[in-house]
Write a protein that holds these residues in place. Sequence first.
Motif, PDB file in Angstrom:
ATOM      1  N   UNK A 412       0.778  -1.228   0.143  1.00 35.79           N
ATOM      2  CA  UNK A 412      -0.041  -0.057   0.061  1.00 35.79           C
ATOM      3  C   UNK A 412       0.784   1.161  -0.118  1.00 35.79           C
ATOM      4  N   UNK A 413       1.968   1.156   0.816  1.00 35.70           N
ATOM      5  CA  UNK A 413       2.695   2.434   0.834  1.00 35.70           C
ATOM      6  C   UNK A 413       3.109   3.051  -0.351  1.00 35.70           C
ATOM      7  N   UNK A 419       0.113   8.277  -5.200  1.00 34.44           N
ATOM      8  CA  UNK A 419      -1.193   8.992  -5.063  1.00 34.44           C
ATOM      9  C   UNK A 419      -0.944  10.591  -4.425  1.00 34.44           C
ATOM     10  N   UNK A 420      -0.166  10.543  -3.683  1.00 35.10           N
ATOM     11  CA  UNK A 420       0.067  11.949  -2.960  1.00 35.10           C
ATOM     12  C   UNK A 420       1.081  12.705  -3.971  1.00 35.10           C
ATOM     13  N   UNK A 421       1.704  12.280  -4.525  1.00 36.87           N
ATOM     14  CA  UNK A 421       2.855  12.928  -5.576  1.00 36.87           C
ATOM     15  C   UNK A 421       1.808  13.144  -6.813  1.00 36.87           C
ATOM     16  N   UNK A 442      -8.286   9.239  -2.344  1.00 34.36           N
ATOM     17  CA  UNK A 442      -6.888   8.185  -2.216  1.00 34.36           C
ATOM     18  C   UNK A 442      -7.773   6.645  -2.152  1.00 34.36           C
ATOM     19  N   UNK A 443      -8.856   6.307  -1.770  1.00 30.39           N
ATOM     20  CA  UNK A 443      -9.377   4.954  -2.090  1.00 30.39           C
ATOM     21  C   UNK A 443      -9.401   4.388  -3.375  1.00 30.39           C
ATOM     22  N   UNK A 444     -10.179   5.246  -4.090  1.00 29.54           N
ATOM     23  CA  UNK A 444     -10.306   4.489  -5.488  1.00 29.54           C
ATOM     24  C   UNK A 444      -8.938   4.378  -6.222  1.00 29.54           C
ATOM     25  N   UNK A 445      -8.012   4.941  -5.869  1.00 24.79           N
ATOM     26  CA  UNK A 445      -6.713   4.557  -6.434  1.00 24.79           C
ATOM     27  C   UNK A 445      -5.966   3.756  -5.849  1.00 24.79           C
ATOM     28  N   UNK A 522      -8.881   2.205 -10.071  1.00 22.21           N
ATOM     29  CA  UNK A 522      -8.711   3.405 -10.776  1.00 22.21           C
ATOM     30  C   UNK A 522      -7.339   3.785 -10.968  1.00 22.21           C
ATOM     31  N   UNK A 523      -7.019   3.843 -12.192  1.00 22.89           N
ATOM     32  CA  UNK A 523      -5.787   4.282 -12.647  1.00 22.89           C
ATOM     33  C   UNK A 523      -5.702   5.710 -12.989  1.00 22.89           C
TER      34      UNK A 523
END
Length: 523
Positions: A412-413, A419-421, A442-445, A522-523
């Motif tokens: 996950x990390x 996602x954060x970037x 966050x969660x969809x990705x 989700x991409x």
Amino acid sequence: MIRDPASAARLFTLLAGGGVAAWLLVLNFGALGAVAMRADGFSALRGADWAAVRFTLVQAVLSAVLSVVLAVPIARALARRHFRGRGLLITLMGAPFILPTLVAVLGLLAVFGRSGIINQGLDWAGLARFNIFGLHGVVLAHVFYNLPLATRILLQGWAAIPAERFRLAASLGFTPRDSFRQLEVPMLRALVPGALLVIFLICLTSFSVALTMGGGPRATTVELAIYQAFRFDYDMGRAALLALVQFVLCAVAGVVAWRVAIPQALGGGLDRPVQRFDTGGKGLRLWDGGLIGAGALFLLVPLGMIALRGVPFVTGLPAEVWHATGRSLFVALGATAVTLGMTLALAHAVVMLRGGAFLEWLGLAALAASPLVIGTGLFLLIQPLANPRDFALLVTMLVNAGMAMPFALRLILPALRDVMADYGKLADTLGLHGLARLRIVTLPRLRRPLGFAAGLTAALSMGDLGVIMLFAEREGATLPMQLYRLMSAYRLDDAAGAALVLLGASLALFWAFDRWGRGHATT
């Protein structure tokens, strides 16, 4: 009162991440401290204990080296060849890693055991029988269990080599040997130490395999010696010392792997599909086909034997097997929910807060811990307040969640960092913080790694035979414990049926969670 949503989200992350960190400290180190405090004294380790340390190191080194050495040619053959059904074959070849250990052992016994098909063939040929029990049996079981993991790790490494490097190698007239030396060896130097470390740690803390395949006191691992110190001698000091020895061995292995690993220097590419120009002629195709076929037979035949032997006896299983199945499902689903919740909280804290490296290390520390010591420590902490045996399933669930957390965190990390970037600044601009950002951005990705982590946790927890062996009463047994009892009582028909139920439940949990992740990614 905090009015700024960003500050409130950061505070929530701090509190959630701090809570998980505190729990991990209790789980990994507080439990060991509780065991040590209840000890009458730290008696010196016996000769049998040092023999267990030596055996543990020997079998873990042999298992890790053989798993990775065998995985290199199999992964290379799979990377070079594309054929119909390749994806399904890779998925099936990965099944043994998520198998409950006892099911894997039964499958190996059906092939290599005293009445297995190998010994039947040796009898027919007039040759001496093969005895699977002992060091070679433990190593064989570990290779069967970890070869799929090593193959998947290395196969991802081959897939990560940019297609442009293979095009350039072809334009320069590289032979398959040249391509291996210039392109593939650097990738292997980067990945092999990590693969060796993970498999070494898994084998170093082995319990079920040594319990069932060791064949006697000479094949005792440190984890099994800890179990014996608890269960039969009630020697808390010796158990704590053995756990400390095991932790030190795991830590030293991690430092060695970190020092040996060399980063890749292949650069990036244009994300084109990889086209291999080093597939060679007919001889190389036959060689690759033989490697893939041999690997598939070694991994899939035991699974087929479990199904063949178990199907006739499933309908006649006693009621306690089905009750144990329900308890195992409860433990597996509970451990999955706890693991995902804690991993998400800790991963956000690692990415967003200072000191993230320490938090990440803390999340991975369970790889070096003894589940038996953790479970016993928790029971000792509960004992002044209530009867610990009333909480056997709950403690098993929490320990399984802690043991699965390193795998979930590594899945996950990296995805959360991406996602954060990619979306962090945009979410800040739109004023998305806290639960809104988690739900919308966050969660969809993270669905794909979340689904895979959930499936892995559920399957591993479903088949765990460790903490529950110490404390559960007969009426509180999980399915792996019930299966072990059937095997010990030589009720092999019922054991075959229970093994098939355990196999089906583990694979079904993994498939359901992984399909959920892939179906909604989700991409």
